[in-house]
Scaffold this motif. Structure first.
Motif, PDB file in Angstrom:
ATOM      1  N   GLN A 117    -151.604  46.763  41.229  1.00  0.00           N
ATOM      2  CA  GLN A 117    -150.224  46.387  40.960  1.00  0.00           C
ATOM      3  C   GLN A 117    -150.095  45.885  39.522  1.00  0.00           C
ATOM      4  N   GLY A 118    -148.896  45.956  38.995  1.00  0.00           N
ATOM      5  CA  GLY A 118    -148.636  45.465  37.656  1.00  0.00           C
ATOM      6  C   GLY A 118    -147.169  45.571  37.334  1.00  0.00           C
ATOM      7  N   PRO A 119    -146.776  45.183  36.130  1.00  0.00           N
ATOM      8  CA  PRO A 119    -145.359  45.278  35.741  1.00  0.00           C
ATOM      9  C   PRO A 119    -144.830  46.701  35.781  1.00  0.00           C
ATOM     10  N   TRP A 120    -145.721  47.676  35.807  1.00  0.00           N
ATOM     11  CA  TRP A 120    -145.300  49.080  35.878  1.00  0.00           C
ATOM     12  C   TRP A 120    -144.863  49.484  37.270  1.00  0.00           C
ATOM     13  N   THR A 121    -145.212  48.698  38.295  1.00  0.00           N
ATOM     14  CA  THR A 121    -144.921  49.067  39.676  1.00  0.00           C
ATOM     15  C   THR A 121    -143.433  49.289  39.945  1.00  0.00           C
ATOM     16  N   PRO A 122    -142.540  48.361  39.560  1.00  0.00           N
ATOM     17  CA  PRO A 122    -141.113  48.615  39.816  1.00  0.00           C
ATOM     18  C   PRO A 122    -140.596  49.884  39.161  1.00  0.00           C
ATOM     19  N   TRP A 123    -141.129  50.213  37.988  1.00  0.00           N
ATOM     20  CA  TRP A 123    -140.684  51.417  37.295  1.00  0.00           C
ATOM     21  C   TRP A 123    -141.177  52.674  37.996  1.00  0.00           C
ATOM     22  N   GLN A 124    -142.392  52.639  38.530  1.00  0.00           N
ATOM     23  CA  GLN A 124    -142.882  53.769  39.315  1.00  0.00           C
ATOM     24  C   GLN A 124    -142.075  53.917  40.602  1.00  0.00           C
ATOM     25  N   MET A 125    -141.742  52.784  41.208  1.00  0.00           N
ATOM     26  CA  MET A 125    -140.924  52.822  42.418  1.00  0.00           C
ATOM     27  C   MET A 125    -139.580  53.471  42.140  1.00  0.00           C
ATOM     28  N   ALA A 126    -138.951  53.067  41.039  1.00  0.00           N
ATOM     29  CA  ALA A 126    -137.644  53.632  40.681  1.00  0.00           C
ATOM     30  C   ALA A 126    -137.759  55.121  40.367  1.00  0.00           C
ATOM     31  N   ALA A 127    -138.808  55.504  39.636  1.00  0.00           N
ATOM     32  CA  ALA A 127    -138.968  56.907  39.245  1.00  0.00           C
ATOM     33  C   ALA A 127    -139.200  57.789  40.463  1.00  0.00           C
ATOM     34  N   TRP A 128    -140.127  57.394  41.333  1.00  0.00           N
ATOM     35  CA  TRP A 128    -140.386  58.217  42.519  1.00  0.00           C
ATOM     36  C   TRP A 128    -139.226  58.150  43.500  1.00  0.00           C
ATOM     37  N   GLY A 129    -138.550  57.011  43.568  1.00  0.00           N
ATOM     38  CA  GLY A 129    -137.352  56.939  44.394  1.00  0.00           C
ATOM     39  C   GLY A 129    -136.292  57.905  43.923  1.00  0.00           C
ATOM     40  N   MET A 130    -136.169  58.035  42.592  1.00  0.00           N
ATOM     41  CA  MET A 130    -135.193  58.964  42.022  1.00  0.00           C
ATOM     42  C   MET A 130    -135.557  60.417  42.314  1.00  0.00           C
ATOM     43  N   VAL A 131    -136.847  60.718  42.394  1.00  0.00           N
ATOM     44  CA  VAL A 131    -137.268  62.074  42.755  1.00  0.00           C
ATOM     45  C   VAL A 131    -136.715  62.434  44.132  1.00  0.00           C
ATOM     46  N   GLY A 132    -136.965  61.558  45.111  1.00  0.00           N
ATOM     47  CA  GLY A 132    -136.477  61.813  46.468  1.00  0.00           C
ATOM     48  C   GLY A 132    -134.961  61.809  46.559  1.00  0.00           C
ATOM     49  N   LEU A 133    -134.333  60.888  45.819  1.00  0.00           N
ATOM     50  CA  LEU A 133    -132.874  60.775  45.845  1.00  0.00           C
ATOM     51  C   LEU A 133    -132.210  62.030  45.291  1.00  0.00           C
ATOM     52  N   THR A 134    -132.658  62.492  44.122  1.00  0.00           N
ATOM     53  CA  THR A 134    -132.039  63.670  43.505  1.00  0.00           C
ATOM     54  C   THR A 134    -132.355  64.947  44.274  1.00  0.00           C
ATOM     55  N   ALA A 135    -133.551  65.016  44.858  1.00  0.00           N
ATOM     56  CA  ALA A 135    -133.873  66.192  45.684  1.00  0.00           C
ATOM     57  C   ALA A 135    -132.925  66.277  46.871  1.00  0.00           C
ATOM     58  N   GLY A 136    -132.635  65.123  47.477  1.00  0.00           N
ATOM     59  CA  GLY A 136    -131.706  65.107  48.598  1.00  0.00           C
ATOM     60  C   GLY A 136    -130.274  65.395  48.192  1.00  0.00           C
ATOM     61  N   MET A 137    -129.866  64.859  47.051  1.00  0.00           N
ATOM     62  CA  MET A 137    -128.489  65.064  46.591  1.00  0.00           C
ATOM     63  C   MET A 137    -128.230  66.516  46.190  1.00  0.00           C
ATOM     64  N   LEU A 138    -129.279  67.208  45.725  1.00  0.00           N
ATOM     65  CA  LEU A 138    -129.123  68.581  45.235  1.00  0.00           C
ATOM     66  C   LEU A 138    -129.596  69.629  46.236  1.00  0.00           C
ATOM     67  N   ARG A 139    -129.984  69.218  47.423  1.00  0.00           N
ATOM     68  CA  ARG A 139    -130.635  70.161  48.346  1.00  0.00           C
ATOM     69  C   ARG A 139    -129.712  71.278  48.819  1.00  0.00           C
ATOM     70  N   ASN A 140    -128.403  71.053  48.824  1.00  0.00           N
ATOM     71  CA  ASN A 140    -127.482  72.092  49.266  1.00  0.00           C
ATOM     72  C   ASN A 140    -126.838  72.850  48.101  1.00  0.00           C
ATOM     73  N   THR A 141    -127.363  72.645  46.920  1.00  0.00           N
ATOM     74  CA  THR A 141    -126.863  73.361  45.750  1.00  0.00           C
ATOM     75  C   THR A 141    -127.710  74.612  45.503  1.00  0.00           C
ATOM     76  N   PRO A 142    -127.176  75.582  44.745  1.00  0.00           N
ATOM     77  CA  PRO A 142    -127.966  76.801  44.451  1.00  0.00           C
ATOM     78  C   PRO A 142    -129.306  76.494  43.793  1.00  0.00           C
ATOM     79  N   LEU A 143    -129.370  75.372  43.049  1.00  0.00           N
ATOM     80  CA  LEU A 143    -130.604  75.054  42.340  1.00  0.00           C
ATOM     81  C   LEU A 143    -131.799  74.955  43.277  1.00  0.00           C
TER      82      LEU A 143
END
Length: 231
Positions: A117-143
């Motif tokens: 663990q370290g100060p980088w942990t929250p940033w990794q959490m946000a980055a990987w959370g954004m991966v899942g979030l954007t994949a879900g938000m765009l899943r029904n788009t042509p992309l």
């Protein structure tokens, strides 16, 4: 009543607030991380308000987060190469934005319990959370309906993940008194270019090798047991 789109937008706003707090209160990163997960879980549960939350849905989210977390460990000695991003992407693509977001958060925090663990942990959490979030938000788009779109998404997030972590590094450096100018900025990002490329390449590798199989398996669970349908 909160719709799934409103919940997703609230999660995006929450990310920016979370990253600001992580930067201002860096020494309390672990408490901030746990607080972020608890608050996010409560928010995600809103989507179950029309029905009862089933234990098997919680178990499935926990299993996917655990797989994503454990998948980092065998590849820890290879910088930026790991299947975690791919797993989070597939989860968001099949189960939706909120589920993908939560899996990304938990996977980062859980894997860092082993890797450090370290100060980088929250940033990794946000980055990987954004991966899942954007994949879900765009899943029904042509992309994301076509293989080429999924490959492009995987490449983009290979670099975006690294750039988010670069931002944390730059803000930390400037916070210690070092001036930030264009040369420092370009040098910092250029130094990570190889690692970001390796991350993007590994995302594409796992996607092309296992993508169709993962989508079929997860979709089968979703359809057979009626799991994690967004309301």
């Amino acid at each position: 009543m909160l719709t799934k789109n409103r919940v997703s937008l609230i999660l995006l706003l929450l990310i920016f607030i979370f990253l600001y707090l992580a930067l201002q209160l860096e020494e309390h990163y672990l408490w901030i991380s746990f607080g972020f997960i608890i608050f996010t879980i409560l928010l995600v549960l809103v989507r179950f308000e029309r029905g009862s939350l089933e234990a098997r849905e919680i178990v499935l989210l926990a299993i996917l987060a655990a797989i994503a977390a454990v998948a980092r460990i065998p590849f820890a000695s290879i910088p930026s190469v790991q299947p975690t991003t791919f797993i989070i992407m597939m989860s968001g693509l099949v189960f939706g934005a909120q589920s993908g977001f939560l899996i990304g958060l938990v996977a980062a925090l859980a894997s860092n319990m082993i890797l450090g663990q370290g100060p980088w942990t929250p940033w990794q959490m946000a980055a990987w959370g954004m991966v899942g979030l954007t994949a879900g938000m765009l899943r029904n788009t042509p992309l994301l309906r076509y293989k080429w779109g999924k490959v492009l998404f995987a490449i983009i997030w290979g670099f975006l993940f690294g750039w988010i972590m670069n931002l944390w590094g730059l803000l930390t450096v400037t916070g210690s008194g070092m001036p930030l100018d264009r040369n420092v900025f370009l040098t910092y990002f250029a130094a990570s270019a190889l690692f970001d490329t390796m991350h993007a390449a590994s995302n594409v590798f796992f996607l092309l090798l296992f993508g169709d199989t993962w989508i079929k398996i997860l979709s089968r669970f979703k359809k057979k047991y009626g799991l994690l349908y967004e309301v």
